[in-house]
Design a protein around this motif. Structure first.
Motif, PDB file in Angstrom:
ATOM      1  N   VAL A   1       0.948  -1.379   0.184  1.00  0.00           N
ATOM      2  CA  VAL A   1      -0.062   0.075  -0.410  1.00  0.00           C
ATOM      3  C   VAL A   1       0.965   1.559  -0.474  1.00  0.00           C
ATOM      4  N   ALA A   2       0.510   2.341  -0.883  1.00  0.00           N
ATOM      5  CA  ALA A   2       1.554   3.410  -0.889  1.00  0.00           C
ATOM      6  C   ALA A   2       1.515   4.365   0.618  1.00  0.00           C
ATOM      7  N   LYS A   3       0.605   4.055   1.079  1.00  0.00           N
ATOM      8  CA  LYS A   3       1.008   5.021   2.805  1.00  0.00           C
ATOM      9  C   LYS A   3       2.779   4.554   3.201  1.00  0.00           C
ATOM     10  N   SER A   4       2.421   2.712   3.123  1.00  0.00           N
ATOM     11  CA  SER A   4       4.071   2.666   3.324  1.00  0.00           C
ATOM     12  C   SER A   4       4.941   2.525   3.227  1.00  0.00           C
ATOM     13  N   LEU A   5       5.094   3.774   1.923  1.00  0.00           N
ATOM     14  CA  LEU A   5       6.207   4.509   1.049  1.00  0.00           C
ATOM     15  C   LEU A   5       6.982   5.166   2.046  1.00  0.00           C
ATOM     16  N   SER A   6       8.133   5.875   2.311  1.00  0.00           N
ATOM     17  CA  SER A   6       9.039   6.564   2.978  1.00  0.00           C
ATOM     18  C   SER A   6       8.390   7.327   2.176  1.00  0.00           C
ATOM     19  N   GLY A   7       9.124   8.709   2.523  1.00  0.00           N
ATOM     20  CA  GLY A   7       8.502  10.015   2.050  1.00  0.00           C
ATOM     21  C   GLY A   7       9.350   9.970   1.082  1.00  0.00           C
ATOM     22  N   GLY A   8      10.121  10.303   0.555  1.00  0.00           N
ATOM     23  CA  GLY A   8      11.008   9.955  -0.323  1.00  0.00           C
ATOM     24  C   GLY A   8      10.396   8.992  -2.064  1.00  0.00           C
ATOM     25  N   GLN A   9       9.944   7.462  -1.334  1.00  0.00           N
ATOM     26  CA  GLN A   9       9.502   6.602  -2.508  1.00  0.00           C
ATOM     27  C   GLN A   9       8.184   7.201  -2.209  1.00  0.00           C
ATOM     28  N   GLN A  10       7.415   8.351  -2.094  1.00  0.00           N
ATOM     29  CA  GLN A  10       6.277   8.379  -1.849  1.00  0.00           C
ATOM     30  C   GLN A  10       6.115   9.425  -3.255  1.00  0.00           C
ATOM     31  N   GLN A  11       7.271  10.365  -3.092  1.00  0.00           N
ATOM     32  CA  GLN A  11       7.786  11.549  -3.712  1.00  0.00           C
ATOM     33  C   GLN A  11       7.721  11.365  -5.205  1.00  0.00           C
ATOM     34  N   MET A  12       8.709   9.553  -5.632  1.00  0.00           N
ATOM     35  CA  MET A  12       9.589   8.993  -6.777  1.00  0.00           C
ATOM     36  C   MET A  12       8.207   8.352  -7.149  1.00  0.00           C
ATOM     37  N   LEU A  13       6.414   7.817  -6.054  1.00  0.00           N
ATOM     38  CA  LEU A  13       5.925   7.913  -6.633  1.00  0.00           C
ATOM     39  C   LEU A  13       4.845   8.447  -7.450  1.00  0.00           C
ATOM     40  N   ALA A  14       4.722   9.878  -6.831  1.00  0.00           N
ATOM     41  CA  ALA A  14       3.867  10.738  -7.511  1.00  0.00           C
ATOM     42  C   ALA A  14       4.306  10.872  -8.894  1.00  0.00           C
ATOM     43  N   ILE A  15       5.569  10.871  -8.740  1.00  0.00           N
ATOM     44  CA  ILE A  15       6.304  11.391 -10.500  1.00  0.00           C
ATOM     45  C   ILE A  15       6.054  10.534 -11.561  1.00  0.00           C
ATOM     46  N   ALA A  16       6.140   8.562 -10.669  1.00  0.00           N
ATOM     47  CA  ALA A  16       5.259   8.155 -11.685  1.00  0.00           C
ATOM     48  C   ALA A  16       4.375   8.370 -12.058  1.00  0.00           C
ATOM     49  N   ARG A  17       3.454   8.074 -11.108  1.00  0.00           N
ATOM     50  CA  ARG A  17       2.126   8.239 -11.783  1.00  0.00           C
ATOM     51  C   ARG A  17       2.100   9.662 -12.543  1.00  0.00           C
ATOM     52  N   ALA A  18       2.897  10.298 -12.670  1.00  0.00           N
ATOM     53  CA  ALA A  18       2.412  11.662 -13.858  1.00  0.00           C
ATOM     54  C   ALA A  18       3.189  11.572 -14.977  1.00  0.00           C
ATOM     55  N   LEU A  19       4.349  10.279 -14.895  1.00  0.00           N
ATOM     56  CA  LEU A  19       5.464   9.957 -16.678  1.00  0.00           C
ATOM     57  C   LEU A  19       3.743   9.019 -16.537  1.00  0.00           C
ATOM     58  N   MET A  20       3.320   8.524 -16.378  1.00  0.00           N
ATOM     59  CA  MET A  20       1.513   7.306 -16.561  1.00  0.00           C
ATOM     60  C   MET A  20       1.199   8.056 -17.754  1.00  0.00           C
TER      61      MET A  20
END
Length: 186
Positions: free
Chosen positions: A131-150
């Motif tokens: 689940v996304a909320k279990s990621l660290s802050g940096g990993q969540q930022q990476m996830l936000a960028i990844a989602r945008a890149l999609m």
């Protein structure tokens, strides 16, 4: 690529932006600097039409976009990654990533884009079922960028991409942003 001319915007009766102009060329990295409360976030929101401009013009790829809905701005290829990441914490990492590919143009190439995103952020591929909320802050930022890149953007606008991140993570995220820019995304 992006031309902002004499942009004005605010919240209700409070005007925040006065005659803001900026230009971003294809392949360019541009940084908007200013103190807290200077209007950086409002500028990004006005370009994205999340906050409606009250004056001025915004052109993206030669087309006026200041009258479009924010979803149409995304369809055009201009993507905002908001401050605070705004991931869906109760969904998996992979579900968050997949949600970025909702436009017709992005859905066609979803698998290839997902593979590219995983190559940029291998930690997200390894944690795709978490689940996304279990990621660290940096990993969540990476996830936000990844989602945008999609969404297959032509231009990414990141609001406070290093906020709350450790220096080493900031270096990693910014290094990845340079790699993304090398792929032709402004």
């Amino acid at each position: 690529m992006l031309d902002v001319r004499q942009l004005e915007a605010g919240y209700g009766p409070i005007q925040v932006l006065w005659e803001v102009s900026l230009h971003v060329d294809a392949g360019e990295i541009v940084t908007l600097l200013g103190s807290n409360g200077a209007g950086k976030t409002t500028t990004i929101k006005a370009i994205s039409n999340i906050v409606r401009p009250t004056a001025g013009a915004v052109e993206f790829l030669g087309q006026r976009i200041d009258g479009l809905g924010s979803h149409q701005v995304v369809d055009a290829g201009l993507i905002q990654i908001p401050e605070g990441r705004q991931i869906w914490g109760d969904l998996t990492v992979q579900d968050n990533i997949e949600l970025g590919a909702y436009t017709r143009r992005a859905r066609r190439d979803r698998a290839a884009t997902r593979d590219w995103v995983h190559s940029l952020f291998p930690v997200l591929a390894a944690r795709r079922r978490m689940v996304a909320k279990s990621l660290s802050g940096g990993q969540q930022q990476m996830l936000a960028i990844a989602r945008a890149l999609m969404s297959k953007p032509r231009l990414l606008m990141l609001d406070e991409p290093s906020l709350g991140l450790a220096p080493q993570v900031v270096e990693e995220v910014f290094g990845t942003l340079v790699r993304i820019n090398d792929e032709g995304i402004a």
